[in-house]
Design a protein around this motif. Structure first.
Motif, mmCIF file in Angstrom:
data_model
loop_
_atom_site.group_PDB
_atom_site.id
_atom_site.type_symbol
_atom_site.label_atom_id
_atom_site.label_comp_id
_atom_site.label_asym_id
_atom_site.label_seq_id
_atom_site.Cartn_x
_atom_site.Cartn_y
_atom_site.Cartn_z
ATOM 1 N N ALA A 109 14.528 4.345 -11.114
ATOM 2 C CA ALA A 109 14.625 2.894 -10.955
ATOM 3 C C ALA A 109 15.998 2.397 -11.402
ATOM 4 O O ALA A 109 16.615 1.554 -10.738
ATOM 5 N N PHE A 110 16.486 2.926 -12.510
ATOM 6 C CA PHE A 110 17.814 2.532 -13.007
ATOM 7 C C PHE A 110 18.896 2.906 -12.001
ATOM 8 O O PHE A 110 19.799 2.107 -11.715
ATOM 9 N N ALA A 111 18.819 4.113 -11.437
ATOM 10 C CA ALA A 111 19.826 4.563 -10.470
ATOM 11 C C ALA A 111 19.830 3.668 -9.227
ATOM 12 O O ALA A 111 20.900 3.302 -8.730
ATOM 13 N N TYR A 112 18.645 3.309 -8.715
ATOM 14 C CA TYR A 112 18.580 2.435 -7.542
ATOM 15 C C TYR A 112 19.173 1.066 -7.846
ATOM 16 O O TYR A 112 19.891 0.486 -7.038
ATOM 17 N N LYS A 113 18.840 0.517 -9.020
ATOM 18 C CA LYS A 113 19.375 -0.789 -9.404
ATOM 19 C C LYS A 113 20.893 -0.723 -9.570
ATOM 20 O O LYS A 113 21.612 -1.629 -9.151
ATOM 21 N N LEU A 114 21.393 0.353 -10.179
ATOM 22 C CA LEU A 114 22.833 0.514 -10.346
ATOM 23 C C LEU A 114 23.522 0.570 -8.985
ATOM 24 O O LEU A 114 24.548 -0.080 -8.762
ATOM 25 N N ARG A 115 22.931 1.346 -8.073
ATOM 26 C CA ARG A 115 23.510 1.449 -6.726
ATOM 27 C C ARG A 115 23.596 0.075 -6.061
ATOM 28 O O ARG A 115 24.619 -0.274 -5.472
ATOM 29 N N ALA A 116 22.544 -0.721 -6.194
ATOM 30 C CA ALA A 116 22.548 -2.065 -5.617
ATOM 31 C C ALA A 116 23.618 -2.932 -6.271
ATOM 32 O O ALA A 116 24.358 -3.647 -5.584
ATOM 33 N N ASN A 117 23.725 -2.858 -7.600
ATOM 34 C CA ASN A 117 24.718 -3.660 -8.310
ATOM 35 C C ASN A 117 26.151 -3.246 -7.982
ATOM 36 O O ASN A 117 27.063 -4.066 -8.065
ATOM 37 N N LEU A 118 26.351 -1.989 -7.609
ATOM 38 C CA LEU A 118 27.675 -1.519 -7.201
ATOM 39 C C LEU A 118 28.007 -1.915 -5.761
ATOM 40 O O LEU A 118 29.130 -1.718 -5.304
ATOM 41 N N GLY A 119 27.007 -2.434 -5.032
ATOM 42 C CA GLY A 119 27.220 -2.793 -3.632
ATOM 43 C C GLY A 119 27.265 -1.583 -2.720
ATOM 44 O O GLY A 119 27.845 -1.639 -1.645
ATOM 45 N N LEU A 120 26.637 -0.484 -3.152
ATOM 46 C CA LEU A 120 26.663 0.758 -2.375
ATOM 47 C C LEU A 120 25.252 1.188 -1.966
ATOM 48 O O LEU A 120 24.943 2.370 -1.881
ATOM 49 N N ALA A 121 24.403 0.195 -1.700
ATOM 50 C CA ALA A 121 23.010 0.442 -1.323
ATOM 51 C C ALA A 121 22.819 0.232 0.168
ATOM 52 O O ALA A 121 22.121 -0.672 0.605
ATOM 53 N N ASN A 122 23.452 1.072 0.956
ATOM 54 C CA ASN A 122 23.340 1.003 2.414
ATOM 55 C C ASN A 122 22.894 2.357 2.974
ATOM 56 O O ASN A 122 23.518 2.882 3.892
ATOM 57 N N PRO A 123 21.813 2.940 2.422
ATOM 58 C CA PRO A 123 21.416 4.274 2.881
ATOM 59 C C PRO A 123 20.903 4.252 4.316
ATOM 60 O O PRO A 123 20.454 3.215 4.796
ATOM 61 N N PRO A 124 20.958 5.391 4.980
ATOM 62 C CA PRO A 124 20.390 5.487 6.327
ATOM 63 C C PRO A 124 18.870 5.547 6.231
ATOM 64 O O PRO A 124 18.313 6.526 5.776
ATOM 65 N N GLY A 125 18.190 4.508 6.568
ATOM 66 C CA GLY A 125 16.737 4.464 6.446
ATOM 67 C C GLY A 125 16.323 4.258 5.003
ATOM 68 O O GLY A 125 17.117 3.927 4.136
ATOM 69 N N SER A 126 15.053 4.476 4.732
ATOM 70 C CA SER A 126 14.514 4.284 3.390
ATOM 71 C C SER A 126 14.599 5.577 2.592
ATOM 72 O O SER A 126 14.258 6.650 3.078
ATOM 73 N N ASP A 127 15.033 5.467 1.353
ATOM 74 C CA ASP A 127 15.021 6.629 0.464
ATOM 75 C C ASP A 127 14.224 6.324 -0.799
ATOM 76 O O ASP A 127 14.458 6.853 -1.861
ATOM 77 N N VAL A 128 13.231 5.430 -0.650
ATOM 78 C CA VAL A 128 12.365 5.050 -1.759
ATOM 79 C C VAL A 128 11.448 6.214 -2.119
ATOM 80 O O VAL A 128 10.885 6.875 -1.245
#
Length: 161
Positions: A109-128
């Motif tokens: 959860a922390f890694a996903y939130k960090l990725r979003a805060n860095l503006g680098l949350a544009n993965p191809p499809g869902s990686d949840v």
């Protein structure tokens, strides 16, 4: 010190196995590496380079422009949550981040939130990741049982069984 190496290992794994066309967080292959799984033993295929992981003066660990691990790869394959690839729009993979220090569910959860805060949350499809009592497929990892996150915005969701 243990979490420092695990974090680097998670970042290495997420970066090594993710592509521009597939984001593969570290927890995604948990079920497949269990005995009888199609990727059994993967976590032993690339051991951590201890000399690189513990190089330098420990007082410099985490210090800007002085951390001896910056720019180096320690290797290691990690198969529990906390490592995730970073993507620019496109999606174009630009690296990965690894988090360690709590349960694998909260690290993810922390890694996903960090990725979003860095503006680098544009993965191809869902990686949840899906948290399940008995994971049996890709993108499933075990429930941690202590304050498990349950929100796709945090990159993890609990599945009813």
């Amino acid at each position: 010190l243990g979490s420092r190496v695990i974090s680097a290992q998670k970042a290495f794994t997420a970066n090594a196995f993710s592509l521009n066309s597939l984001s593969l967080p570290t927890g995604a292959v948990y079920a497949a590496v269990q005995p009888g799984g199609s990727l059994f033993g993967l976590q032993f295929s690339n051991p951590v380079d201890g000399a690189t992981a513990y190089d330098g003066n420990p007082r410099d660990y985490g210090r800007l422009n002085r951390d001896p691990l910056v720019g180096k790869r320690i290797g290691g394959v990690n198969v529990f949550g906390g490592g995730i690839a970073l993507y620019k729009t496109g999606p174009i993979k630009v690296g990965a981040v690894g988090a360690s220090g709590d349960t694998s569910c909260r690290d993810a959860a922390f890694a996903y939130k960090l990725r979003a805060n860095l503006g680098l949350a544009n993965p191809p499809g869902s990686d949840v990741l899906t948290l399940k009592a008995a994971p049996s497929g890709l993108f499933q990892q075990p429930l941690c049982g202590v304050n498990d996150p349950n929100d796709p915005a945090f990159g993890v969701i609990q599945a009813a069984e």
